[in-house]
Each structure stands twice: as structure tokens, then as C-alpha cells.
Design an enzyme around this catalytic site. Structure first.
Site, mmCIF file in Angstrom:
data_model
loop_
_atom_site.group_PDB
_atom_site.id
_atom_site.type_symbol
_atom_site.label_atom_id
_atom_site.label_comp_id
_atom_site.label_asym_id
_atom_site.label_seq_id
_atom_site.Cartn_x
_atom_site.Cartn_y
_atom_site.Cartn_z
ATOM 1 N N ASP A 214 -2.874 5.644 3.860
ATOM 2 C CA ASP A 214 -2.466 6.827 4.086
ATOM 3 C C ASP A 214 -2.092 7.875 2.763
ATOM 4 O OD1 ASP A 214 -1.012 8.549 6.095
ATOM 5 O OD2 ASP A 214 0.642 8.426 5.013
ATOM 6 N N GLU A 284 -7.147 7.916 2.602
ATOM 7 C CA GLU A 284 -7.102 9.136 3.136
ATOM 8 C C GLU A 284 -6.829 10.230 1.619
ATOM 9 O OE1 GLU A 284 -4.310 12.352 5.629
ATOM 10 O OE2 GLU A 284 -3.414 10.859 4.965
HETATM 11 C C1 GLC Z 1 -1.214 11.515 6.491
HETATM 12 C C2 GLC Z 1 -1.328 11.100 7.882
HETATM 13 C C3 GLC Z 1 -0.353 12.096 8.808
HETATM 14 C C4 GLC Z 1 1.102 11.624 8.322
HETATM 15 C C5 GLC Z 1 1.270 12.008 6.882
HETATM 16 C C6 GLC Z 1 2.519 11.453 6.340
HETATM 17 O O1 GLC Z 1 -1.582 12.636 6.529
HETATM 18 O O2 GLC Z 1 -2.361 10.965 8.529
HETATM 19 O O3 GLC Z 1 -0.299 11.776 10.294
HETATM 20 O O4 GLC Z 1 1.954 12.747 9.029
HETATM 21 O O5 GLC Z 1 0.129 11.340 6.200
HETATM 22 O O6 GLC Z 1 2.636 10.010 6.311
#
Ligand code: GLC
Ligand code: CA
Length: 554
Positions: A214, A284
Site C-alpha cells: 500500500d 502501489e
Molecule cells: C491506498 C489504498 C486505499 C487506501 C489508502 C490508505 O491508496 O489503495 O484504498 O485508502 O492507500 O491506506
């Protein structure tokens, strides 16, 4: 127990070692996939019960969004125990059952890992906030306010407001890049670092095949906590309007170069567990400076296996724009590294809503034929659309805290549509699901589309089968075709003697395309009746049509 790397590594075939390159990942948002105990929220048993859908579809791996213990302020992205399952989703034993069942069916399992922040209810944060001298104080980022009592600097939280919250108990501010209930962990503290790597070990030893990491680019911040500069007007650093957050250039509150040391350490850990079972990492990364983005593969390809590539979320559905985005990514991926593609996820409007149902079929063909690992969001194989959520039923904190910009993420998180029965088979009859079902669930669902060769579900199955059967698609080269007519993006995929041509018509109007010599047959098309013209004649691509054509070895 997995063994450290050994010569047995060599015993695994190249295919098995590189499953994360050749395979296709399917993302499950666990609250919304399948409920098995009638509480209106999906659970781990539900995923186990529906694995055959993934097998029938023909994907290779499932990524499951967080199911850890959580107060659910951000629906699981606020973790209060990294090594346990939240009761709403089941138990650790249910997870083991799911993992064994998936492996038994030849599916790999990628779990989500949320290293940037924990929940404020995590015992670590409870200890950290208890006193300035607690041994865990430094596991989070605490600072005095400025002399006038205002927050330590100008950083803003993604989910609105300042990224600092004052805690009266110890009269300091703590940092949170997202919600106040999601305090940022301090990756500069070696004890925290070790504790977090131990959470990876915990899941590796249970047997998971990899991690989706994440907000992987946010972990390391400027150690001096300098103010971010203002963003100049018209600067497009994000793929959507982020509200006030977009008014700054985020140079200091994320992506400090020290972050690469963290990923080198994580990669070494994953590699040490990869002898008998190759593990992977998908980060991500919301960075649209492609050199920055590509740096997450690591200088020696020793960091993330795949930094998520979100460039298709940023471009309009336009042949020239998409071709440019693809070519830029192809140019940015370091030699020896492997691209990946995404059309949607639990944070983004559904592709079928964004570009329309007809174009969504062409987009599915594009996603599954580009060079690189595709990640498919649950429900996109049905052409599911965003579901408008009445204000009283809104769940997502993003939408609530930054209203009026369409940032709420509930519409793309609605229950999976399995059949025409009550609640579309997602939960028991009479139960109210946690988010409302789509109005078209009785007609747009797995059971109905399975029986229809013209459905997007059947198309997705044909595409996945073709991709699996043809090395040109799952591991071949990519070369764009010059001179395609306006509105058409066309490229070659080739491997060994196999040569394929992909053609995508981005417009809702028919267009003639001159085929290169040697066109032999249609491998798959978004249109069930597609056929090649007589030799030498142009191909007529129907409105929104996309197809893969086999060429004779050249
Ligand atoms: C990422 C996740 C999202 C979440 C954020 C905070 O972007 O994909 O769903 O709200 O991180 O953890
Ligand atoms: Ca449930």
C-alpha cells in the site's frame, strides 16, 4: 518452513519462477465478493467458495485487499493487528483454508500489506501516544507544534485537512498521511522496521505468494520535515482532482530517496523465501514522473518486482493518448524489468463507467494483450459499473471528508453480481449488503453471462485463454504499428515464430485498416462474428471493436 535460497531454485522451471510476469492477477475486495454468514459483508470463506470462478475465468493469481484486524475507518487500510484476521472476515484458520484451496487449484495468493500507517487502535500506537518516553514513542512521527501552536509544517493529508493531529495527552502532534485514525509509522526507527519486516515473515511462512504494498512511495519523508512548495497552476501531478491536496508539490512528505533502502531490504527478504516458492511484490506507486516511478524497480532490479503502473488511469480513452502512454511506459521500464497494466481498482471509478460499456470490451482486450502483467478488478469481467450511492448510505471516508469532487470510492466497491437471485447471490435473501447492489444485477451477473458467448465475461475468458496459450501474448515483444488510421491503436506482439497484431478501435464509428501481409486468422475479437477480409482487402473494424490477428511467421 521455506528454505533459504539454494540450488533447488534451479529446479523450478523459468515459467514457474516468473509466474508474476506471465500470469494475470485478479483483485478481490473482500467486503464485496461473497458473504457466507449473512452479515452483509463478504468474508474469507466467501472467497474460498468462489475460487472456481477465478479458475473458470483463467486468471493465475488473486490479490486480496486487507482482511486484517481493523476498526475499519478506512475499511481495512487501518490495521490494528498485522498478523491476525478481522472477525468480520473470519479467522486465521479460514485464511489457511483459503490459501490451501487456492494453491490446490493452481492459483497464487497475494495479500495486501499496509506499511505506511497503522490504525490508531494498534497497540504500538496506543503505547506510542501514552508518553513521550515510551519505548514505542519513536515508532510513529511526533513533533512539537510551531511557536504559535499550529502544526509542525504545511503538509496535507490525502483524505483532507492537515496531516498532523494534536494529541493533548502528551502535547505533541503526530503525522498521518491519510486519516487521523491512520498514524504514519516511522520507518527511520530500526525497531519499527524490524517489527514490520517480521509481519512480512509471518505471512511468508504461512505460504503467501506475494504482497501488494500500500502507498509504497509514501513510507519515507524528509527527515527535516520541510514545508512542501505550492503547486503551480495547471500542474497535472495526479490522475484526478485531489482537492486541496493537489495544491502542493509533494516533494517532502513522500518519496524521500531513503525509501529505496527499505525496498532493497524487503526484496532480499522475499528472495530468501523464494527458493521453492517464488514470491513477488507489487507496489502501489502514485508517481507520474516515469523516471521516479521506474526507480522502484531498483538500480539493480533489486527492489519491487512490479511498481503498479497507473498511467492508463490518467489518459482519456483516445488512441493517440493511450499509444503515447504505452510507449512512454515501454521506454521507462528498465532493461530486464517487466511492465504491468491496470484499468481499475478499489480506489478508481469503474472502467465501464469511465469509457462506456462498448469501449470497456475493447479496453479489456487491450489490458490482456499489452506487454506486461495485467491486474483485473473484480466485476470488470462483467462490465460492472459504478453504483450511485445515496448520501445516507455513503461509507467511504474520502468521499465524506473531501466532498463534491466525486472522490468517494463506494460506487466501485459494490457487491459482486453472481446470479439473478435475491441480493445477486452475494449474501442471504433479506440481508442488507454493506453497500447497495447495482440496479442491473439481475441481468448483469456471472450466471447469465456464462451462458452468453457475446458477453464480456465470455470475451474475458477467451482473452485469458488466448493469453495463456500464446507466448507472444504472455511474454512476447511489443512493437507499435505505424500508420494506423486516426482512432486506432495497433501493435505487434511476437515471440519465437509467433506473430500477432492487436488492433483497437477507440471510436464508436467503423474504420478501415490496411492489414500487413500474412494475416492468417482472427485469434479473438470483441465482436463475435469477426472475420478477416479477402487477402489484400482492408479490414473493417466495427465501432469500438478490438481484435487480435495471427500473422504468418515473418
Ligand atoms: C491506498 C489504498 C486505499 C487506501 C489508502 C490508505 O491508496 O489503495 O484504498 O485508502 O492507500 O491506506
Ligand atoms: Ca460475512
Amino acid at each position: 518452513m521455506p528454505q533459504p535460497d539454494s540450488p533447488s531454485t534451479l529446479a523450478l522451471s523459468t515459467d514457474a519462477r516468473s509466474w508474476w510476469r506471465t500470469g494475470v492477477v485478479y483483485q478481490v475486495y473482500p467486503r464485496s465478493f461473497q458473504d457466507t454468514n449473512g452479515d452483509g459483508v463478504g468474508d474469507l470463506f466467501g472467497i474460498t467458495a468462489r475460487l472456481d470462478h477465478l479458475v473458470a475465468l483463467g486468471v493465475d493469481a488473486v490479490w486480496i485487499s486487507p482482511f486484517y484486524r481493523s476498526p475499519m475507518k478506512d475499511f481495512g487500510y487501518d490495521v490494528s493487528d498485522y498478523c491476525d484476521v478481522d472477525p468480520v472476515f473470519g479467522t486465521l484458520a479460514d485464511f489457511d483454508t483459503l490459501l490451501a484451496a487456492a494453491h490446490g487449484k493452481g492459483l497464487r495468493v497475494i495479500v495486501d500489506w499496509v506499511p505506511n500507517h497503522s490504525s490508531d487502535q494498534h497497540p504500538w500506537f496506543q503505547a506510542s501516544r501514552s508518553s513521550r518516553t515510551d519505548p514505542r514513542r519513536d515508532w510513529y512521527v511526533w513533533r512539537d507544534g510551531r511557536p504559535d501552536g499550529s502544526p509542525p509544517n504545511n503538509w496535507l493529508a490525502v483524505f483532507g485537512g492537515p496531516s498532523w493531529t494534536f494529541d493533548p495527552a502528551t502535547s505533541q502532534y503526530y503525522l498521518h498521511s491519510f486519516l487521523p485514525e491512520q498514524p504514519d509509522l516511522n520507518w527511520r526507527n530500526p525497531h519499527l522496521r524490524r517489527a514490520m519486516l517480521d509481519t512480512l515473515r509471518f505471512w511468508l511462512e504461512r505460504g503467501v505468494d506475494g504482497f501488494r504494498i500500500d502507498v509504497a512511495h509514501v513510507l519515507m519523508k524528509d527527515p527535516e520535515l520541510r514545508d512542501n512548495p505550492p503547486a503551480s497552476q495547471g500542474r497535472a501531478a495526479f490522475h484526478k482532482d485531489m482537492g486541496a491536496y493537489g495544491s502542493q508539490v509533494h516533494v517532502h512528505d513522500r518519496n524521500h530517496p531513503d525509501v529505496h533502502g527499505v525496498y532493497r531490504e524487503i526484496r532480499a527478504l522475499l528472495d530468501s523465501y523464494s527458493a521453492a516458492q517464488p514470491r513477488t511484490s507489487v507496489g502501489e506507486i502514485h508517481l507520474f514522473d516515469l523516471a521516479d516511478w521506474a526507480s522502484f524497480y531498483g538500480k539493480d532490479l533489486d527492489e519491487l518486482h512490479l511498481p503498479f503502473n497507473f498511467s492508463l488511469l490518467k489518459v482519456p480513452w483516445d488512441a493517440a493518448a493511450v499509444r503515447r502512454a504505452v510507449d512512454e511506459i515501454e521506454a521507462a521500464v528498465p532493461p530486464g524489468a517487466w511492465p504491468n497494466w491496470v484499468l481499475g481498482n478499489h480506489d478508481e471509478p469503474r472502467i465501464a463507467t469511465r469509457i462506456g460499456p462498448a469501449a470497456a470490451r475493447a479496453a479489456m482486450l487491450l489490458l490482456l494483450t499489452l506487454r506486461g502483467t495485467p491486474t483485473l478488478y473484480y466485476g470488470d469481467e462483467l462490465g460492472m459499473e459504478d453504483v450511485p450511492i445515496p448520501e445516507a448510505l455513503v461509507q467511504d471516508p474520502f468521499g465524506k471528508r473531501v466532498p463534491g469532487r466525486g472522490l468517494g470510492r463506494d460506487p466501485e466497491r459494490t457487491p459482486m453480481q453472481w446470479d439473478a437471485g435475491p441480493n445477486a447471490g452475494f449474501t442471504d435473501p433479506g440481508v442488507t449488503p454493506w453497500l447497495p447492489l447495482a440496479a442491473d444485477a439481475a441481468s448483469r451477473n456471472v450466471a447469465v453471462q456464462q451462458t452468453r458467448p457475446e458477453s464480456i465475461l465470455a470475451l474475458t475468458g477467451r482473452l485469458l485463454a488466448a493469453r495463456r496459450a500464446r507466448p507472444a501474448l504472455h511474454r512476447g515483444d511489443y512493437r507499435p504499428l505505424g500508420g494506423a488510421p486516426a482512432g486506432v491503436f495497433s501493435f505487434y506482439r511476437s515471440q519465437g515464430g509467433e506473430r500477432l497484431l492487436v488492433l483497437v478501435n477507440f471510436r464508436p464509428a467503423a474504420v478501415e485498416v490496411a492489414l500487413p501481409a500474412g494475416a492468417r486468422s482472427v485469434v479473438v475479437s470483441t465482436h463475435p462474428a469477426a472475420a478477416l477480409p479477402a487477402a489484400g482487402a482492408p479490414l473493417l473494424l466495427r465501432p469500438d471493436e478490438a481484435m487480435v490477428v495471427e500473422l504468418s511467421a515473418g
